[in-house]
Design a protein around this motif. Structure first.
Motif, PDB file in Angstrom:
ATOM      1  N   LYS A 147       0.824  -1.210   0.000  1.00  0.00           N
ATOM      2  CA  LYS A 147       0.000   0.000   0.000  1.00  0.00           C
ATOM      3  C   LYS A 147       0.858   1.261   0.000  1.00  0.00           C
ATOM      4  O   LYS A 147       1.992   1.260   0.472  1.00  0.00           O
ATOM      5  N   SER A 148       0.309   2.342  -0.521  1.00  0.00           N
ATOM      6  CA  SER A 148       1.021   3.605  -0.629  1.00  0.00           C
ATOM      7  C   SER A 148       1.376   4.150   0.745  1.00  0.00           C
ATOM      8  O   SER A 148       0.569   4.100   1.675  1.00  0.00           O
ATOM      9  N   THR A 149       2.589   4.685   0.877  1.00  0.00           N
ATOM     10  CA  THR A 149       3.030   5.286   2.127  1.00  0.00           C
ATOM     11  C   THR A 149       3.277   6.784   1.953  1.00  0.00           C
ATOM     12  O   THR A 149       4.105   7.382   2.626  1.00  0.00           O
ATOM     13  N   TYR A 150       2.527   7.399   1.046  1.00  0.00           N
ATOM     14  CA  TYR A 150       2.720   8.821   0.759  1.00  0.00           C
ATOM     15  C   TYR A 150       2.504   9.685   2.002  1.00  0.00           C
ATOM     16  O   TYR A 150       3.263  10.599   2.287  1.00  0.00           O
ATOM     17  N   LYS A 151       1.442   9.391   2.767  1.00  0.00           N
ATOM     18  CA  LYS A 151       1.142  10.180   3.963  1.00  0.00           C
ATOM     19  C   LYS A 151       1.917   9.729   5.182  1.00  0.00           C
ATOM     20  O   LYS A 151       1.957  10.430   6.194  1.00  0.00           O
ATOM     21  N   GLY A 152       2.512   8.569   5.112  1.00  0.00           N
ATOM     22  CA  GLY A 152       3.251   8.046   6.249  1.00  0.00           C
ATOM     23  C   GLY A 152       3.359   6.546   6.153  1.00  0.00           C
ATOM     24  O   GLY A 152       2.603   5.895   5.429  1.00  0.00           O
ATOM     25  N   PRO A 153       4.314   5.952   6.871  1.00  0.00           N
ATOM     26  CA  PRO A 153       4.489   4.493   6.816  1.00  0.00           C
ATOM     27  C   PRO A 153       3.302   3.764   7.414  1.00  0.00           C
ATOM     28  O   PRO A 153       2.640   4.268   8.325  1.00  0.00           O
ATOM     29  N   ILE A 154       3.030   2.580   6.887  1.00  0.00           N
ATOM     30  CA  ILE A 154       1.971   1.723   7.423  1.00  0.00           C
ATOM     31  C   ILE A 154       2.584   0.583   8.223  1.00  0.00           C
ATOM     32  O   ILE A 154       2.067   0.195   9.271  1.00  0.00           O
ATOM     33  N   LEU A 155       3.696   0.056   7.748  1.00  0.00           N
ATOM     34  CA  LEU A 155       4.459  -0.970   8.450  1.00  0.00           C
ATOM     35  C   LEU A 155       5.754  -0.358   8.980  1.00  0.00           C
ATOM     36  O   LEU A 155       6.295   0.581   8.378  1.00  0.00           O
ATOM     37  N   VAL A 156       6.289  -0.915  10.052  1.00  0.00           N
ATOM     38  CA  VAL A 156       7.564  -0.404  10.580  1.00  0.00           C
ATOM     39  C   VAL A 156       8.673  -0.500   9.532  1.00  0.00           C
ATOM     40  O   VAL A 156       9.593   0.318   9.522  1.00  0.00           O
ATOM     41  N   SER A 157       8.591  -1.459   8.635  1.00  0.00           N
ATOM     42  CA  SER A 157       9.627  -1.629   7.612  1.00  0.00           C
ATOM     43  C   SER A 157       9.687  -0.476   6.622  1.00  0.00           C
ATOM     44  O   SER A 157      10.667  -0.325   5.884  1.00  0.00           O
ATOM     45  N   LYS A 158       8.650   0.350   6.591  1.00  0.00           N
ATOM     46  CA  LYS A 158       8.598   1.484   5.656  1.00  0.00           C
ATOM     47  C   LYS A 158       8.990   2.805   6.313  1.00  0.00           C
ATOM     48  O   LYS A 158       9.074   3.837   5.636  1.00  0.00           O
ATOM     49  N   ALA A 159       9.229   2.806   7.627  1.00  0.00           N
ATOM     50  CA  ALA A 159       9.478   4.059   8.346  1.00  0.00           C
ATOM     51  C   ALA A 159      10.763   4.734   7.884  1.00  0.00           C
ATOM     52  O   ALA A 159      10.808   5.952   7.697  1.00  0.00           O
ATOM     53  N   MET A 160      11.829   3.976   7.700  1.00  0.00           N
ATOM     54  CA  MET A 160      13.106   4.575   7.309  1.00  0.00           C
ATOM     55  C   MET A 160      13.019   5.239   5.947  1.00  0.00           C
ATOM     56  O   MET A 160      13.508   6.362   5.755  1.00  0.00           O
ATOM     57  N   ASP A 161      12.408   4.575   4.980  1.00  0.00           N
ATOM     58  CA  ASP A 161      12.267   5.194   3.657  1.00  0.00           C
ATOM     59  C   ASP A 161      11.455   6.477   3.745  1.00  0.00           C
ATOM     60  O   ASP A 161      11.775   7.471   3.086  1.00  0.00           O
ATOM     61  N   PHE A 162      10.404   6.466   4.552  1.00  0.00           N
ATOM     62  CA  PHE A 162       9.591   7.667   4.719  1.00  0.00           C
ATOM     63  C   PHE A 162      10.427   8.821   5.258  1.00  0.00           C
ATOM     64  O   PHE A 162      10.357   9.955   4.760  1.00  0.00           O
ATOM     65  N   LEU A 163      11.241   8.555   6.270  1.00  0.00           N
ATOM     66  CA  LEU A 163      12.069   9.604   6.864  1.00  0.00           C
ATOM     67  C   LEU A 163      13.175  10.062   5.916  1.00  0.00           C
ATOM     68  O   LEU A 163      13.448  11.258   5.790  1.00  0.00           O
ATOM     69  N   LEU A 164      13.797   9.127   5.254  1.00  0.00           N
ATOM     70  CA  LEU A 164      14.951   9.445   4.412  1.00  0.00           C
ATOM     71  C   LEU A 164      14.560  10.157   3.124  1.00  0.00           C
ATOM     72  O   LEU A 164      15.316  10.999   2.620  1.00  0.00           O
ATOM     73  N   ARG A 165      13.393   9.846   2.601  1.00  0.00           N
ATOM     74  CA  ARG A 165      12.952  10.509   1.366  1.00  0.00           C
ATOM     75  C   ARG A 165      12.732  12.008   1.555  1.00  0.00           C
ATOM     76  O   ARG A 165      12.743  12.764   0.584  1.00  0.00           O
ATOM     77  N   ARG A 166      12.547  12.422   2.785  1.00  0.00           N
ATOM     78  CA  ARG A 166      12.292  13.832   3.056  1.00  0.00           C
ATOM     79  C   ARG A 166      13.551  14.677   2.876  1.00  0.00           C
ATOM     80  O   ARG A 166      13.476  15.896   2.717  1.00  0.00           O
TER      81      ARG A 166
END
Length: 487
Positions: free
Chosen positions: A216-235
């Protein structure tokens, strides 16, 4: 209740174009925005004069935007012809709660505005002085009759959400309400068995849909803990990530009361089984457990963290710390610090949920987390706080021996078994769930304790994690916002 108050003040039922002067930055909360958008409004936060002029001429005057809420949070210049187009409304805490002191409401962090609304409507005294508002916030709202009234509302909200709990967003809402409910039940020393139990519904959702969340899309924020780093780093911002191992949503609700900073709370799913070796590794490595070199050991955690961050920047800009006492280098651009304090408290807890909340309160009162956040903000970091799994009060039903992998000796809520044929007998003897193993290595069997059960001495009362309850699986993911709610 707060949302309904705001909708009434804004006059949403009879106005199409509203300019609201939101001096207390009330409209920054996502659920309020969602409720207003559900009424058919486009919400525009007014920041740039020329940018809005273009929108006004090309979309509003042209009739493309039929209903607009234009939000100003400071005395920004707005042209006269634009002002004439809109109905003007002032929104602040003084308008919403005229019998409370607006200054004190603005200064106090982590208020539950729905609860404040209920208590406010059920009291008639004038609390508008600073002293009386402090009394209202520190004493009146904790009176038993108000807590009971709010508990009834939370139960009603839960029942409504459970009828439509068909996606992860609804379960995030349920987890949040449940955490509030758990704190009140504990404070009033009530039996949780007397309240709505949705453990079977949550288990059914996990078994059905958890395996599809990674897509699922994580545009607004991560859904799984495994997506948190990419969310933070892409910023691509100077970022500090504080990982509070084992922090549940209710833990965060207690901690937040003692912070000097505004925070925006979102939620993510931990990996299942909800143990540190699997879920924290996944969080920091930005990988699913099946992609980890050693998913049942933390030996590679730091190395995998660096490997992940180096996908976005050079190693000299990265750092990894442990605990509260850190002094970032002037080179640090993306840093993480892992703090084990909550997880350690969970595993040595002897007095169940009440004892745990007392420990969390004492932890918050030390000011260590508040001081760390302040230091990081002063050093120019944007600060996020995450957790790898939550925690849960459970009761022992017996302890199997001589089988399984010791993934984490402290966890008493799950078993991971390889090449063991008699899982059926184990499942029957200890009332276990055979988990499908989403995102996990496929050559093992994963057996999990049910909601409030644990694989420990019969009738023993413990705090732990590793299972599939909503308190263990859905955890907070927090952005420290400082003073500006709209940034």
């Amino acid at each position: 209740m707060l949302v309904e108050k705001i909708k009434s003040i804004l006059g949403l039922t009879y106005k199409d174009y509203i300019l609201v002067k939101d001096s207390d930055k009330i409209l920054g909360e996502e659920r309020i925005i969602d409720a207003i958008e559900a009424e058919g409004y486009s919400i525009i936060f007014y920041k740039d004069v020329e940018e809005f002029r273009y929108v006004f001429e090309s979309q509003i005057k042209a009739g493309d935007l039929k209903r607009v809420l234009l939000v100003l949070n400071e005395d920004t210049y707005v042209a006269y012809d634009i002002i004439k187009w809109f109905s003007i409304c002032n929104l602040n805490y003084g308008e919403i709660f005229p019998r409370l002191n607006r200054l004190i409401l603005n200064q106090t962090r982590a208020l539950d505005w729905d609860y404040i609304s209920i208590v406010y409507e059920n009291t008639y005294e004038d609390y508008s002085s600073e002293e009386m508002t402090h009394k209202f916030l520190e004493e009146v709202i904790y009176e038993k009759q108000h807590l009971v009234a709010y508990l009834k509302k939370l139960e009603k909200d839960l029942n409504k959400l459970l009828k439509e709990a068909d996606d992860y967003r609804k379960w995030f809402q349920i987890a949040y309400i449940n955490a509030k409910r758990n704190l009140i039940i504990g404070k009033l020393d009530l039996d949780k068995k007397d309240f709505v139990d949705f453990s079977k519904e949550f288990q059914a959702y996990i078994f059905k849909d958890f395996g599809s969340l990674s897509g699922k899309s994580t545009y607004k924020g991560p859904i799984l803990v495994s997506k948190a780093m990419d969310f933070l780093l892409r910023r691509k911002k100077k970022t500090a990530f504080i990982v509070l191992d084992g922090m549940s949503i209710s833990d965060w609700m207690v901690l937040e009361r003692y912070l000097d900073y505004k925070a925006k709370t979102n939620f993510v799913f931990a990996m299942i089984p909800t143990v540190t070796s699997i879920s924290r590794q996944s969080l920091l490595a930005g990988l699913l457990p099946q992609e980890l070199e050693k998913p049942f050991s933390l030996v590679n955690e730091k190395k995998q963290y660096y490997s992940k961050v180096e996908e976005y920047m050079e190693e000299s800009l990265i750092n990894y710390y442990r605990g509260y006492d850190l002094d970032p280098s002037f080179k640090d651009f993306f840093i993480t610090t892992v703090i084990n304090e909550i997880d350690d408290m969970v595993h040595r807890q002897m007095y169940g949920m009440e004892g745990h909340i007392s420990d969390i309160t004492r932890m918050a009162q030390t000011g260590k987390l508040n001081k760390l956040i302040g230091k990081l903000l002063e050093s120019g970091f944007e600060v996020y706080i995450g957790s790898d799994h939550g925690n849960k009060e459970s009761f022992g039903i017996g302890r199997p021996r001589g089988m399984g992998i010791e993934v984490e000796t402290k966890s008493q809520k799950m078993m991971i078994i390889k090449d063991y044929a008699e899982t059926k007998e184990l499942i029957e003897d200890y009332n276990l769930l055979e988990y499908p193993g989403y995102y996990l290595p496929k050559d093992y069997s994963y057996l999990l304790s049910r909601d409030d059960e644990a694989l420990t001495l019969e009738n023993a009362r413990i705090m732990s994690h590793g299972g599939i309850s909503i308190e263990e699986v859905i955890v907070p993911f927090i952005e420290i916002e400082g003073e500006d709610n709209y940034e």
